[in-house]
Motif scaffolding. Structure first.
Motif, PDB file in Angstrom:
ATOM      1  N   PRO A 217      87.454   9.891   0.474  1.00  0.00           N
ATOM      2  CA  PRO A 217      86.286  10.790   0.406  1.00  0.00           C
ATOM      3  C   PRO A 217      86.360  11.906   1.436  1.00  0.00           C
ATOM      4  O   PRO A 217      86.028  13.057   1.122  1.00  0.00           O
ATOM      5  N   THR A 220      88.949  14.437   0.448  1.00  0.00           N
ATOM      6  CA  THR A 220      88.416  15.262  -0.632  1.00  0.00           C
ATOM      7  C   THR A 220      87.457  16.317  -0.093  1.00  0.00           C
ATOM      8  O   THR A 220      87.518  17.494  -0.478  1.00  0.00           O
ATOM      9  N   VAL A 397      80.365  13.891  -3.411  1.00  0.00           N
ATOM     10  CA  VAL A 397      81.306  13.526  -2.349  1.00  0.00           C
ATOM     11  C   VAL A 397      80.565  12.855  -1.198  1.00  0.00           C
ATOM     12  O   VAL A 397      81.068  11.891  -0.601  1.00  0.00           O
ATOM     13  N   TRP A 400      79.815   9.309  -2.269  1.00  0.00           N
ATOM     14  CA  TRP A 400      81.071   8.552  -2.259  1.00  0.00           C
ATOM     15  C   TRP A 400      81.456   8.187  -0.825  1.00  0.00           C
ATOM     16  O   TRP A 400      81.824   7.045  -0.531  1.00  0.00           O
ATOM     17  N   GLY A 401      81.327   9.149   0.063  1.00  0.00           N
ATOM     18  CA  GLY A 401      81.665   8.885   1.451  1.00  0.00           C
ATOM     19  C   GLY A 401      80.785   7.821   2.072  1.00  0.00           C
ATOM     20  O   GLY A 401      81.266   6.922   2.780  1.00  0.00           O
ATOM     21  N   THR A 404      81.592   4.232   0.995  1.00  0.00           N
ATOM     22  CA  THR A 404      82.834   3.664   1.518  1.00  0.00           C
ATOM     23  C   THR A 404      82.828   3.521   3.033  1.00  0.00           C
ATOM     24  O   THR A 404      83.839   3.094   3.610  1.00  0.00           O
TER      25      THR A 404
END
Length: 416
Positions: A217, A220, A397, A400-401, A404
């Protein structure tokens, strides 16, 4: 407005804690020096030293590319040995390399000296990001936004000083600018001695040397951030050419747009940055920036199709919207850059972010001149959609970050 520091002491938000004031002063001094040097460096090597412009460009490009490779290793070193120590070492190297530029008489020498300077700059930049995270405490994104206000002001003042030297147009005046920048590095390093010693945060086992490269992440987001960074040369590189070659706007409009951009960023960075502190905030701010660029780019394009004063008004209005987007974009970068990075690896995470940003800046001139200047109005529309698409990915994003990131041990908290 006031807030309590982690020790319970009340401090004024605008004044900040003592470490914050030291960091602001050091950054301000450093950026005044940058403003002195950047405005005159190319002219010094071409007009005074007498090197061909192509050789100067090649030397600086080689130095910049090699320097970028030091970002992540420099950040890792800051995580292991302490951000302040690495940053002071980098500033010391830059003091010497910058002073050595006045001795340069060939393209080969310029390449060597500039490469040393860029390696130190990249490593120091990563350490600087980690140090901002330590000094900013539990609100590093807000502190970084405040810091950027003074950084912009420092560059403006340095550029004004460079303008006086350029008016003199003598070798001694150019040398004074270079040595002034060298002195700013030295003074910045001395000011950092006033910061407290921050212990190196312990890293969980096993310690991965390149932890950040495993964080998909964040990698990205780094790519998105580097690509969105194309917006910075829009004002500094693209607009002056566009105004001169494609619009009826008077040439003084170039100076006006620089003034609007700088003033807006100085006045609004902290105000907007105070609203963008968490990764979720950062994702939304990134999207907002993309939408604002979607508005500003077509206005720039329209300026080529109207009479002189309408063109000038449109360009200034577009720069106003563009500057607003710039502030939202930089605030998003601070919130996500600090918020997704683990405390023990801030250095290498900030190093990767700097690497992505630097790569985007290196590619920006050829992309902007080829796409926008080559395609004209259509090129501006392509750029607008590009920025909007990048911004639209921001919230996803960020989510997602956050998914995780390591989650706190709730059972341990309950037991405690």
């Amino acid at each position: 407005m006031i807030r309590r520091s982690p020790t319970g002491r009340i401090t004024h938000r605008m004044g900040g804690s003592r470490p914050e004031r030291v960091m602001i002063a050091a950054s301000f001094v450093n950026r005044v020096g940058n403003g002195l040097f950047n405005a005159a460096s190319a002219l010094y090597f071409t007009l005074v030293v007498g090197l061909p412009a192509a050789q100067v460009g090649a030397a600086l490009t080689i130095a910049g590319v090699i320097g970028l490779c030091a970002s992540v290793p420099g950040g890792h070193l800051a995580d292991r040995r302490g951000a302040r120590a690495v940053m002071m070492l980098a500033l010391s190297v830059q003091t010497l390399s910058m002073a050595a530029l006045v001795l340069v008489e060939s393209a080969a020498a310029l390449t060597v000296v500039a490469t040393v300077d860029q390696i130190a700059a990249a490593a120091g930049g990563a350490a600087w990001g980690a140090l901002v995270a330590r000094v900013g405490g539990d609100r590093p994104a807000l502190f970084r936004a405040r810091l950027r206000t003074f950084v912009n002001l420092g560059v403006v003042l340095g550029t004004l000083g460079a303008g006086l030297a350029l008016a003199v147009d003598s070798r001694s005046a150019y040398v004074a600018l270079i040595l002034g920048n060298a002195a700013s590095f030295a003074l910045c390093a001395l000011l950092l001695l006033l910061l407290p010693h921050y212990p190196v945060p312990p890293a969980p086992a096993p310690r991965h040397r390149r932890l950040v490269l495993r964080d998909r992440p964040f990698v990205t987001f780094t790519a998105l951030y580097g690509a969105m960074g194309l917006q910075y040369p829009v004002v500094s590189l693209l607009l002056p050419i566009w105004i001169a070659e494609h619009t009826e706007a008077p040439r003084w409009t170039v100076a006006a747009l620089f003034a609007v951009n700088s003033a807006f960023c100085v006045l609004m960075q902290t105000r907007i940055g105070s609203r963008v502190e968490t990764p979720h905030d950062g994702g939304r701010a990134f999207r907002t920036a993309g939408l604002l660029f979607l508005v500003s780019c077509p206005i720039f394009a329209l300026s080529a199709h109207v009479p002189v004063w309408a063109a000038a008004a449109l360009v200034v209005a577009a720069v106003f919207v563009h500057s607003l987007a710039e502030v939202w974009e930089s605030s998003a970068g601070f919130a996500l850059g600090f918020g997704l990075a683990p405390e023990h690896a801030q250095g290498q995470y900030q190093g990767l972010l700097g690497l992505g940003f630097g790569a985007g800046q290196a590619l920006a001139p050829v992309i902007l001149t080829t796409v926008v200047l080559g395609l004209g109005t259509v090129g501006w529309m392509v750029l607008a959609v590009f920025f909007a698409a990048l911004g639209a990915a921001g919230p996803a994003v960020a989510r997602w970050g956050l998914r995780t990131r390591p989650q706190p041990d709730k059972s341990a908290e309950t037991t405690g």
